[in-house]
Enzyme design. Structure first.
Site, PDB file in Angstrom:
ATOM      1  N   TYR A 107       8.664  -9.085  18.457  1.00 59.30           N
ATOM      2  CA  TYR A 107       7.704  -8.005  18.705  1.00 59.30           C
ATOM      3  C   TYR A 107       7.751  -7.636  20.184  1.00 59.30           C
ATOM      4  CZ  TYR A 107       5.555  -9.011  14.145  1.00 59.30           C
ATOM      5  OH  TYR A 107       5.302  -9.211  12.808  1.00 59.30           O
ATOM      6  N   SER A 260       0.158  -5.447   7.292  1.00 53.41           N
ATOM      7  CA  SER A 260      -0.050  -4.035   6.927  1.00 53.41           C
ATOM      8  C   SER A 260      -1.137  -3.907   5.856  1.00 53.41           C
ATOM      9  CB  SER A 260       1.254  -3.393   6.457  1.00 53.41           C
ATOM     10  OG  SER A 260       2.196  -3.333   7.503  1.00 53.41           O
ATOM     11  N   ALA A 263      -2.200  -0.474   5.227  1.00 47.67           N
ATOM     12  CA  ALA A 263      -1.028   0.400   5.058  1.00 47.67           C
ATOM     13  C   ALA A 263      -0.716   1.160   6.348  1.00 47.67           C
ATOM     14  CB  ALA A 263      -1.234   1.362   3.902  1.00 47.67           C
ATOM     15  N   GLN A 264      -0.648   0.410   7.448  1.00 44.71           N
ATOM     16  CA  GLN A 264      -0.303   0.968   8.755  1.00 44.71           C
ATOM     17  C   GLN A 264      -1.194   2.154   9.125  1.00 44.71           C
ATOM     18  OE1 GLN A 264       3.957   1.609   8.929  1.00 44.71           O
ATOM     19  NE2 GLN A 264       4.396  -0.464   8.237  1.00 44.71           N
ATOM     20  N   GLY A 265      -2.462   2.024   8.784  1.00 41.81           N
ATOM     21  CA  GLY A 265      -3.439   3.026   9.157  1.00 41.81           C
ATOM     22  C   GLY A 265      -3.743   4.068   8.107  1.00 41.81           C
ATOM     23  N   THR A 268      -7.199   4.033   6.407  1.00 43.16           N
ATOM     24  CA  THR A 268      -8.383   4.275   7.230  1.00 43.16           C
ATOM     25  C   THR A 268      -9.024   5.615   6.903  1.00 43.16           C
ATOM     26  OG1 THR A 268      -7.165   5.397   9.004  1.00 43.16           O
ATOM     27  CG2 THR A 268      -7.322   2.979   9.119  1.00 43.16           C
ATOM     28  N   GLY A 269      -8.289   6.496   6.242  1.00 43.58           N
ATOM     29  CA  GLY A 269      -8.783   7.842   5.973  1.00 43.58           C
ATOM     30  C   GLY A 269      -8.479   8.815   7.093  1.00 43.58           C
ATOM     31  N   LYS A 270      -7.806   8.332   8.128  1.00 47.25           N
ATOM     32  CA  LYS A 270      -7.493   9.171   9.281  1.00 47.25           C
ATOM     33  C   LYS A 270      -6.483  10.255   8.949  1.00 47.25           C
ATOM     34  CE  LYS A 270      -5.383   8.815  13.908  1.00 47.25           C
ATOM     35  NZ  LYS A 270      -4.864   7.873  14.931  1.00 47.25           N
TER      36      LYS A 270
END
Length: 373
Positions: A107, A260, A263-265, A268-270
């Protein structure tokens, strides 16, 4: 620095038709419930044991993949602002009771102008320790690169990771992915590290059911418990349920660490069809995919509103309700870390868990070949 506690793994969800009050009670694991080789024993102070090891961690961990990275995250840049935000994410995690951090030697790579995540995490721990004594559990990983041979390569890589972290040992050391060859030697290297006291527990990552069973059996011959298998697992990527990995973890007494988990964001609903993610994630989470996702996201938001919770918190809680799962969402800043903490201390009902799973079954299109090989 090390956690000196023992115990067992996560909560079990209430049966269908249970009300919310009953859900909160029933989601508590009994003191000792055996299922095959697995034993579920609730840990005090919000901690759970990793598999049958002696290591206990918080029920929600923090993934440090994005810290220092310029290949997948951070818009290909790493600067002082992002460094400050990462340290604030670390501190906010500690302040909100999440003291389990997962990193890896790969990483962040200097070749891409990045900073190694292990070095950053080690620095954050050192700075925090100047203010107060805190217990931090660290998990890191060995990269099974094709030119690495023999059990000694595992010990060599681990010692370099410990140097970067500034620690004499870590709570968990994992094989990051199955090697093209040499996997038996890598497992022997894990056992050597465990026996030498350089790690308190060992695990694997991205292992399918057969590889997982083989690894468990080989380590068992050395008297070393396989504590965890870290795989991609979320409400919209439930492959571990379908390919035998989750049932095998439950049977063998191996904790599933879910990376994840939102699901990698995307959970979030973003993101919407009109506002998809950018960068590498755009290849998977396309406007077409996000269109199919909307009915599920709408229901997640409705359920969340009834609890006063965000979509992120509902999605993480859904995972903890599967039992024997420790999600490790990635926190890039303090706000995200604080939000993650709100996924704990409450529970979806059994009906809600199954309703979301049913809606999620309609969503297809995410493939992770490494786990399916």
């Amino acid at each position: 620095m090390a956690l000196q506690v023992a115990g067992g793994v996560a909560c079990c969800c209430p049966p269908p038709l249970a009300g919310r009050r009953a859900a909160a009670l029933l989601c508590r694991a009994p003191r000792a419930v055996a299922s095959g080789a697995a034993a579920v024993v609730e840990e005090g102070e919000g901690k759970v044991r990793l598999g049958e090891s002696g290591v206990a961690v918080t029920k929600l961990g923090i993934g440090a993949w994005s810290w220092g990275d310029t290949t997948y995250w951070n818009d290909s840049e790493w600067d002082e602002r992002r460094l400050k935000e990462a340290q604030e994410a670390f501190d906010a995690s500690i302040d909100n009771g999440m003291t389990f951090f997962d990193t890896a030697e790969v990483y962040g790579t200097a070749l891409m102008g990045a900073v190694n995540s292990e070095s950053l995490l080690g620095g954050f721990i050192k700075e925090r320790q100047k203010k107060e004594q805190v217990e931090v559990a660290v998990a890191t990983k060995f990269a099974a690169l094709p030119w690495r041979f023999g059990r000694g390569s595992v010990l060599s890589a681990l010692k370099k990771s410990l140097d970067r972290l500034g620690l004499s040992s870590v709570e968990v050391y994992q094989l990051h992915w199955p090697g093209i060859w040499g996997n038996e030697a890598y497992l022997d290297g894990l056992a050597d590290a465990y026996e030498q006291g350089l790690v308190k527990a060992v695990g694997v990552s991205n292992y399918n059911e057969k590889r997982l069973r083989d690894a468990h059996a080989r380590l068992k011959k050395r008297g070393v418990p396989l504590a965890a298998n870290q795989v991609n697992y979320s409400l919209i990527y439930r492959t571990p349920e379908l390919n035998g990995v989750k049932p095998a973890c439950d049977e063998l007494g191996i904790t599933l660490i879910a990376y994840s988990p939102i699901a990698q964001g995307v959970l979030t609903g973003k993101y919407t069809p009109e506002n998809p993610p950018t960068g590498p994630r755009a290849n998977t989470y396309t406007p077409e995919f996000l269109t199919k996702l909307q009915p599920l996201m709408n229901r997640i938001k409705e359920i969340g509103a009834s609890y006063g919770k965000s979509p992120t918190q509902v999605s993480l809680n859904w995972l903890t309700c599967q039992g024997n799962v420790v999600p490790i969402p990635g926190a890039k800043n303090a706000s995200q870390a604080k939000e993650f903490a709100g996924a704990l201390g409450w529970s979806l009902t059994g009906d809600e868990v199954e309703e979301l799973r049913t809606l999620a079954r309609e969503i297809k299109g995410i493939k992770m070949p490494i786990e399916e090989s």
